[in-house]
Design a protein around this motif. Structure first.
Motif, PDB file in Angstrom:
ATOM      1  N   GLY A  16       0.806  -1.217   0.000  1.00 18.07           N
ATOM      2  CA  GLY A  16       0.000   0.000   0.000  1.00 18.07           C
ATOM      3  C   GLY A  16       0.838   1.265   0.000  1.00 18.07           C
ATOM      4  N   GLU A  17       1.782   1.363   0.928  1.00 18.66           N
ATOM      5  CA  GLU A  17       2.561   2.594   1.062  1.00 18.66           C
ATOM      6  C   GLU A  17       3.404   2.875  -0.164  1.00 18.66           C
ATOM      7  N   VAL A  18       4.051   1.825  -0.647  1.00 21.12           N
ATOM      8  CA  VAL A  18       4.929   1.996  -1.796  1.00 21.12           C
ATOM      9  C   VAL A  18       4.123   2.446  -3.013  1.00 21.12           C
ATOM     10  N   MET A  19       2.902   1.911  -3.144  1.00 28.21           N
ATOM     11  CA  MET A  19       2.074   2.307  -4.272  1.00 28.21           C
ATOM     12  C   MET A  19       1.778   3.802  -4.219  1.00 28.21           C
ATOM     13  N   ALA A  20       1.520   4.326  -3.018  1.00 30.57           N
ATOM     14  CA  ALA A  20       1.224   5.751  -2.891  1.00 30.57           C
ATOM     15  C   ALA A  20       2.444   6.580  -3.306  1.00 30.57           C
ATOM     16  N   ASP A  21       3.629   6.137  -2.886  1.00 32.00           N
ATOM     17  CA  ASP A  21       4.846   6.853  -3.246  1.00 32.00           C
ATOM     18  C   ASP A  21       5.083   6.823  -4.745  1.00 32.00           C
ATOM     19  N   CYS A  41      10.944  16.564  -3.149  1.00 35.78           N
ATOM     20  CA  CYS A  41       9.988  16.536  -4.265  1.00 35.78           C
ATOM     21  C   CYS A  41      10.691  16.016  -5.516  1.00 35.78           C
ATOM     22  N   SER A  42      10.044  15.099  -6.219  1.00 35.54           N
ATOM     23  CA  SER A  42      10.600  14.616  -7.487  1.00 35.54           C
ATOM     24  C   SER A  42      10.375  15.679  -8.568  1.00 35.54           C
ATOM     25  N   ASP A  43      11.089  15.548  -9.678  1.00 36.74           N
ATOM     26  CA  ASP A  43      10.883  16.470 -10.802  1.00 36.74           C
ATOM     27  C   ASP A  43       9.413  16.482 -11.219  1.00 36.74           C
ATOM     28  N   ARG A  69       2.775  12.651  -4.944  1.00 34.46           N
ATOM     29  CA  ARG A  69       1.800  13.579  -4.393  1.00 34.46           C
ATOM     30  C   ARG A  69       1.199  14.377  -5.542  1.00 34.46           C
ATOM     31  N   SER A  70      -0.015  14.824  -5.351  1.00 34.19           N
ATOM     32  CA  SER A  70      -0.647  15.617  -6.409  1.00 34.19           C
ATOM     33  C   SER A  70      -0.014  17.004  -6.444  1.00 34.19           C
ATOM     34  N   GLY A  71      -0.192  17.694  -7.565  1.00 30.23           N
ATOM     35  CA  GLY A  71       0.321  19.045  -7.679  1.00 30.23           C
ATOM     36  C   GLY A  71      -0.233  19.951  -6.596  1.00 30.23           C
ATOM     37  N   GLU A  72      -1.496  19.752  -6.265  1.00 32.74           N
ATOM     38  CA  GLU A  72      -2.116  20.579  -5.236  1.00 32.74           C
ATOM     39  C   GLU A  72      -1.480  20.318  -3.875  1.00 32.74           C
ATOM     40  N   ASP A  73      -1.200  19.039  -3.582  1.00 31.50           N
ATOM     41  CA  ASP A  73      -0.554  18.700  -2.303  1.00 31.50           C
ATOM     42  C   ASP A  73       0.819  19.350  -2.205  1.00 31.50           C
TER      43      ASP A  73
END
Ligand code: HEC
Length: 136
Positions: A47-52, A119-121, A56-60
């Motif tokens: 679960g966690e890895v899938m979220a990563d 933050c990733s590119d 994160r969304s642009g808004e987040d």
């Protein structure tokens, strides 16, 4: 032998035939999100890895890292939602804006990644998309 094979295949065929087109579509729809995540090459099933992997969304990212300056227009930052402040920047094209987001704007308060070191590119690009979409 032939009898044995028939015995084996008959129940399988019955199961396959029992599915209506609708049921088939439902099953494919249910499986699809998981296969999409796995295709990205990250760990499947955790679960966690899938979220990563999805990021994160642009808004987040905006709310976490960019809002501090861009909500109020601190230190000359173009304020999100201020179309006049953004029109000339948007005219430079999205690639230029992504570059500014990722590498910063030398000699200004716009530091690389807006200071969001983890933050990733892609996450920075999504945040820039969010800011631009909110400022047209
Ligand atoms: C410490 C304040 C600060 C933070 C935090 C910040 N910015 Fe900025 N940002 C600025 C300033 C100041 C400018 C104006 C720079 C200039 O003069 O062109 C700017 C300009 C920009 C521009 C326009 C650049 C251009 O080429 O016209 C983008 C895109 C941008 N920021 C994205 C982001 C993103 C995405 C984040 C969060 C990840 C972020 N900023 C966080 C201060 C900040």
């Amino acid at each position: 032998m032939r009898f044995f094979l028939l015995f084996l295949l008959a129940p399988m065929a019955a199961v396959a035939l029992d599915l209506t087109e609708q049921q088939r579509a439902d099953i494919e729809a249910r499986i699809q999100p998981f296969s999409a995540v796995c295709v990205q090459g990250e760990t499947c099933g955790g679960g966690e890895v899938m979220a990563d992997a999805a990021g994160r969304s642009g808004e987040d990212v905006y709310n976490g890292a960019c809002m501090a300056c861009h909500a109020a227009g601190i230190a000359g930052a173009p304020k999100v939602g201020d179309q006049v402040a953004w029109v000339d920047r948007i005219a430079k094209g999205m690639d230029a804006l992504y570059d500014s987001g990722i590498n910063g704007v030398a000699g200004t308060g716009m530091i690389a990644r807006g200071g969001c070191a983890d933050c990733s590119d892609d996450e920075i690009r999504w945040a820039v998309d969010y800011m631009v979409d909110s400022s047209r």
